[in-house]
Write a protein that holds these residues in place. Sequence first.
Motif, short mmCIF file in Angstrom:
data_model
loop_
_atom_site.label_atom_id
_atom_site.label_comp_id
_atom_site.label_asym_id
_atom_site.label_seq_id
_atom_site.Cartn_x
_atom_site.Cartn_y
_atom_site.Cartn_z
N ALA A 47 0.83 -1.20 0.00
CA ALA A 47 0.00 0.00 0.00
C ALA A 47 0.87 1.26 0.00
O ALA A 47 0.52 2.26 -0.65
N LEU A 48 1.98 1.21 0.71
CA LEU A 48 2.90 2.35 0.73
C LEU A 48 3.47 2.61 -0.65
O LEU A 48 3.49 3.76 -1.13
N VAL A 49 3.96 1.57 -1.31
CA VAL A 49 4.51 1.73 -2.66
C VAL A 49 3.47 2.29 -3.61
O VAL A 49 3.73 3.21 -4.39
N GLY A 72 0.84 4.07 -2.90
CA GLY A 72 0.55 5.46 -2.56
C GLY A 72 1.63 6.42 -3.02
O GLY A 72 1.33 7.52 -3.53
N ILE A 73 2.88 6.04 -2.84
CA ILE A 73 3.98 6.89 -3.29
C ILE A 73 3.94 7.06 -4.81
O ILE A 73 4.09 8.17 -5.33
N LEU A 74 3.72 5.97 -5.53
CA LEU A 74 3.66 6.06 -6.99
C LEU A 74 2.51 6.96 -7.44
O LEU A 74 2.65 7.73 -8.40
N GLN A 75 1.36 6.87 -6.76
CA GLN A 75 0.24 7.76 -7.09
C GLN A 75 0.63 9.22 -6.90
O GLN A 75 0.32 10.08 -7.74
N THR A 76 1.30 9.51 -5.78
CA THR A 76 1.73 10.88 -5.52
C THR A 76 2.73 11.36 -6.57
O THR A 76 2.60 12.48 -7.10
N LEU A 77 3.70 10.52 -6.89
CA LEU A 77 4.71 10.91 -7.88
C LEU A 77 4.07 11.14 -9.25
O LEU A 77 4.43 12.08 -9.96
N ARG A 78 3.12 10.27 -9.60
CA ARG A 78 2.46 10.43 -10.90
C ARG A 78 1.71 11.75 -10.96
O ARG A 78 1.77 12.47 -11.98
N SER A 79 1.02 12.10 -9.90
CA SER A 79 0.23 13.34 -9.91
C SER A 79 1.13 14.57 -9.97
O SER A 79 0.74 15.61 -10.52
N ARG A 98 12.53 10.22 -1.95
CA ARG A 98 13.34 10.11 -0.73
C ARG A 98 12.56 10.60 0.48
O ARG A 98 12.53 9.94 1.53
N SER A 99 11.91 11.75 0.32
CA SER A 99 11.17 12.34 1.42
C SER A 99 9.97 11.48 1.82
O SER A 99 9.72 11.26 3.02
N LEU A 100 9.22 10.96 0.86
CA LEU A 100 8.03 10.15 1.15
C LEU A 100 8.41 8.83 1.82
O LEU A 100 7.71 8.37 2.73
N ILE A 101 9.51 8.24 1.40
CA ILE A 101 9.97 7.00 2.04
C ILE A 101 10.37 7.27 3.49
O ILE A 101 10.01 6.52 4.40
N ALA A 102 11.10 8.35 3.71
CA ALA A 102 11.53 8.69 5.07
C ALA A 102 10.35 9.00 5.97
O ALA A 102 10.30 8.57 7.13
#
Length: 256
Positions: free
Chosen positions: A18-20, A22-29, A45-49
């Motif tokens: 779910a984390l992966v 969500g991060i991909l959705q944010t990056l795409r947008s 980097r920031s979203l993972i941290a």
Amino acid sequence: MIEILNPTLLARARGTGALVAGILQTLRSRSTVGTNLLEIDEWTRSLIAEAGAQSCYVDYAPSFGRGPFGHYVCTGVNDAVLHGRPHDYTLADGDLLTLDLAVSRNGVAADAAVSFLVGDTRPPQSVALIDATERALAAGIAAARPGARVGDISHAIGTVLGEAGYPVNTEFGGHGIGSTMHQDPHVANTGRPGRGYKLRPGLLLALEPWVMADTAELVTDADGWTLRSATGCRTAHSEHTIAITDGEPEILTLPR
């Protein structure tokens, strides 16, 4: 190594998946005309941290790469299909961008990739490339039933890609995943049904059909990592991490 996850680890895998997603959705947008690839890497980097997770890429140094990858997300533009190393490039209207992300949290990794067009321009060939990888991924997931074999997944993926008219490269493909990002079994993007490892509940697989428009030959960029089409044609790549269950496979990296 092939890992079979127990219910506790599978629950953790759902969280990482779910984390992966969500991060991909944010990056795409956020990835629009004028975005620099290095900005995308910094966002990652920031979203993972913020999530208390760990990158599977930044220190990754396999035999096929030149030293540690050194970045947090793979960014492939147009003819770059795999292991795209972020660099100083600003996205333009009509670029075909692939984002590939693997993260570990609570001892379990998940891996996913998405290809999409930046801006308003929609070149028909690029739309068809992306569509073929997404349909092949769906076919591979549908074949991932307990008692089936890895070759059944490969055959399902390869059938879709072949019928779409694309050459299929077998150097890189899907893989097992669990406490580490890359595990056995290897899942090629074409193959013979009824062959290979028998699927068992608790097995995690990252399935990743990818294609190049008119070639199956890769070339390595000067950065020692980025793999491009030998002809300079456009490319696309779709990926999900799935769990084999007693029935239908569970997609762990499905956007919510």
